[in-house]
Motif scaffolding. Structure first.
Motif: not given
Lengths: 436, 290
Positions: B156-180
């Motif tokens: 679980f701890s490893v998942i939290v760390i990795v998710a923290w790192q990849w959350l920005p990537f997901a946010t960025l892609i999804l935000l771009t989609a949202l703005q279109s």
């Protein structure tokens, strides 16, 4: 990924071919004594005209780097810094050149090297690596907490006394743990401690037929004692504590006792780093009355790989760096307390050194209490106190270390950890051909 | 419409690049396969010759193999769940007209610029260490016993760390989609009386489907090989609790210096990655057809 060692090897061979005969490439570890030696080595160059090319690496990286280089006959280095684990294994495989020149040199005085360490670096009586700095392990304890608990630490305590003292010193409300021991998985971390501890309980890694012994009562007694001690008196998060984490805890006054490397003595008694510098006492590692104490033996040493084209110059440098004259030079420039410890008898007869290092006698006593050729109560087919000097040990013990660390973390029972350790080790030893 | 000539020309001009990429990929793969059938230990020169399937039997027979497989899938699934749900939520928030929006977006994206070993070290010592970490102090402030995260909840701890790192990537892609997404479409739905939940469900989510698919596919490829975070924090333990296939290959090939078995593990990892990729392409990749 698989190409890298090959390309690196070829590249380094090309480099070695073009290097001057009077330039030595030295791989070493980034600890304080080695860094100091690097700084002082211009004296050697001035004296001999031999240039030095340093590759200074962190311990684990150094190990992987030099192992890959020597195993692939890469020829990248003229001198490698290795430990007492690697020296006999590599020597037997013909990967190291014997230091015959030093052994024959009266001025170098090979007989002055501490016998347990010299034996650990020799194969069939031949010295294959010269110790630069040596250590054993012992007990560091808080004299004030011991007094408060109404106990007196004997010079050579038993595990029973350590258990009693640890529990008495524990004061969870004030964040004081009776004992801090290594729990982080790794052959050089928790398994160094636990293997040395198991020796004092009469346990051994393998019997004379290389059959793993984790199913024997001695290992069960070792692990049960360790786990109950840590449950009652150990720090939170102990399964991720190695040498550095425990050092910090002890320096912050959070440990009543700490059993670890003798080299830590100078750190815990240094008032610049330690809040308990004036309240530290030392004692030999514990035993159970079976004739073996739970302390290890290690030496960072300098050796010449068989692939070196500059063996004579390399031996000359090793002679310089591990000589009595070098110790005097360090003492002259930096004070006796900073001399690399644990390698020479004469150092421990030197009143100046003994005055500067109050833990000197206990360090020497601990080194002498470890015998790599007879590490355990029962006979064993291997050499090494806190390791088994076979090539496969690092991988096997890392695996076992994981299981014991899981037991400490409460993820599995001691019995499960021992049963799985027995199975995994049997599997690996069968694969390596020790068990038919 | 491309003519036959332009297509031929394009293929001819692409060929050298394709060839280089092919060699770049195929040579290490072939060597790994070759080594996986050899007895090859760096530290034991006696281990030589053809090994048959022994290396594969050794790796697959490893007591931790099944758990490593499970951990790999759990790690990928856990991080995907957090990043896709969290990324969608953050994208919706960041799409709102608020003061300091630019700075906020940079702050949200910033974890992506932190190198994995550094991120893992920060989380390990700064946040999750029971003695020194911020969470430990927080627990103590409430009179609770600090949690030893990496010992009690390693995966679980490893998942939290990795998710923290990849959350920005997901946010960025999804935000771009949202703005279109066309503003008129949203306004039309609003005027038709659709509430926020319905607008999200029937307008926004379908619009973001392709972006979510891309996030899942790209992240899965990277997450199957998570290594640095495990190496730095748990070392695959305690026991095998956080050992994934990549770490198992490392342990076998590098820590044990067993190149033969390590290579066999590498081949097994490639096969597993391909199975997961095919499954994903079939399950979610159909969104890309449109």
């Amino acid at each position: 990924m698989k190409l890298t060692p090959l390309f690196a090897g070829a590249f380094m061979l090309a480099l070695a071919g073009t290097a001057s005969a009077q330039t030595l490439t030295i791989a070493t570890v980034n600890n304080g004594d080695m860094i100091r030696m690097q700084g002082l080595s211009s004296a050697f160059t001035e004296e001999t005209g031999i240039e030095l090319n340093w590759v200074v690496l962190e311990e684990n990286t150094l190990r992987q780097n030099v192992t890959t280089d020597i195993a692939t006959n890469g020829g990248q280095y003229d001198i490698m810094t290795i430990g007492t684990y690697e020296a006999p294994i590599w020597a037997k495989q013909g990967w190291l050149k014997p230091l015959d020149g030093l052994s024959a040199d009266a001025e170098y005085d090979v007989d002055d090297l501490l016998p347990p360490i010299r034996d650990g670096l020799s194969v069939d009586g031949k010295l294959y690596a010269a110790p630069f700095y040596g250590e054993s392990s012992f007990i560091m304890y808080r004299t004030d907490l011991m007094e408060k608990a109404g106990l007196t630490m004997p010079e050579a305590p038993t595990w029973e006394f350590i258990g009693e003292a640890a529990r008495a010193m524990t004061d969870r409300a004030n964040d004081i743990n009776g004992i801090c021991l290594r729990g982080k998985a790794g052959w050089g971390e928790n398994m160094a401690f636990l293997t040395a501890m198991s020796n004092s309980f009469g346990a051994r890694w393998f019997d004379e037929n290389w059959t793993p012994q984790f199913d024997q009562p001695e290992w069960k007694a070792t692990l049960d004692t360790y786990l109950s001690l840590m449950a009652d008196a150990g720090p939170t998060g102990a399964s991720s504590n190695g040498f550095n984490e425990n050092l910090t805890l002890f320096q912050q006054g959070k440990c009543g006792m700490w059993i670890d490397a003798t080299v830590a003595a100078s750190f815990v008694t240094n008032p610049n780093d330690s809040t308990v510098a004036d309240k530290v006492g030392f004692a030999l590692a514990p035993d159970t009355g079976l004739g073996k104490r739970g302390n290890w033996l290690w030496a960072w040493s300098l050796a010449i790989p068989a692939s070196s084209q500059n063996a004579d110059a390399a031996e000359q440098f090793i002679g310089w760096a591990t000589s009595k004259a070098y110790l005097e030079m360090v003492a002259d420039k930096e004070g006796w307390a900073n001399v690399p410890p644990g390698t020479r008898v004469s150092l421990y007869e030197n009143p100046d050194y003994k005055a500067a290092a109050p833990f000197a006698d206990m360090t020497l006593g601990s080194i002498y209490a470890a015998d790599p050729t007879h590490p355990t109560v029962k006979p064993v087919p291997y050499v090494g106190v806190q390791f088994v000097a076979i090539p496969e040990f690092a991988g096997i013990a890392t695996n076992v270390g994981q299981l014991f660390s899981a037991a400490l973390a409460g993820q599995m029972s001691a019995d499960d950890a021992l049963a799985q350790a027995q199975d995994a080790t049997t599997r690996d030893m069968t694969r390596a051909g020790y068990i038919k | 419409m491309a003519t036959r000539q332009t297509r031929t020309l394009a293929r001819t001009m692409m060929a050298p690049a394709v060839l280089v990429l092919f060699i770049w990929m195929i040579v290490p793969l072939v060597m790994t396969i070759w080594f996986s059938f050899q007895n090859y230990s760096l530290i034991n020169p006696m281990m030589t010759g053809f090994a048959g399937w022994a290396n594969y039997a050794y790796v697959i027979g490893d007591p931790s193999f099944t758990q490593a497989l499970f951990n790999t899938l759990f790690l990928v699934g856990g991080v995907l769940l957090i990043t896709v749900v969290g990324g969608t939520f953050l994208a919706l928030l960041l799409d709102q007209p608020i003061w300091g929006q630019g700075i906020l977006r940079i702050l949200v994206i910033s974890p992506f610029f932190v190198m994995p070993p550094v991120a893992a070290l920060i989380w390990k010592n700064g946040f999750m260490h029971p003695g020194y970490g911020m969470l430990g102090h927080l627990w103590k402030a409430f009179g609770l016993q600090p949690v030893d995260w990496f010992a009690q909840y390693p995966l679980f701890s490893v998942i939290v760390i990795v998710a923290w790192q990849w959350l920005p990537f997901a946010t960025l892609i999804l935000l771009t989609a949202l703005q279109s997404l066309s503003e008129e479409q949203r306004e039309a739905a609003e005027m038709d009386g659709a509430n926020a939940v319905n607008r999200f469900r029937y307008i926004i989510l379908p619009h973001m489907a392709r972006a979510i698919t891309i996030v899942i596919l790209i992240q899965t490829i990277f997450l199957l090989g998570i290594f640095a975070e495990i190496r730095v924090t748990t070392g695959g333990g305690p026991g095998y609790a956080s050992t994934n296939i990549a770490f198992l290959v490392f342990r076998t090939g590098i820590l044990s210096n067993d190149i033969g078995a390590g290579s066999a593990g590498g081949v097994v990892a490639v096969i597993i990655a391909n199975i997961v990729a095919i499954f994903l392409m079939r399950a979610v990749g159909k969104n890309l057809d449109a």
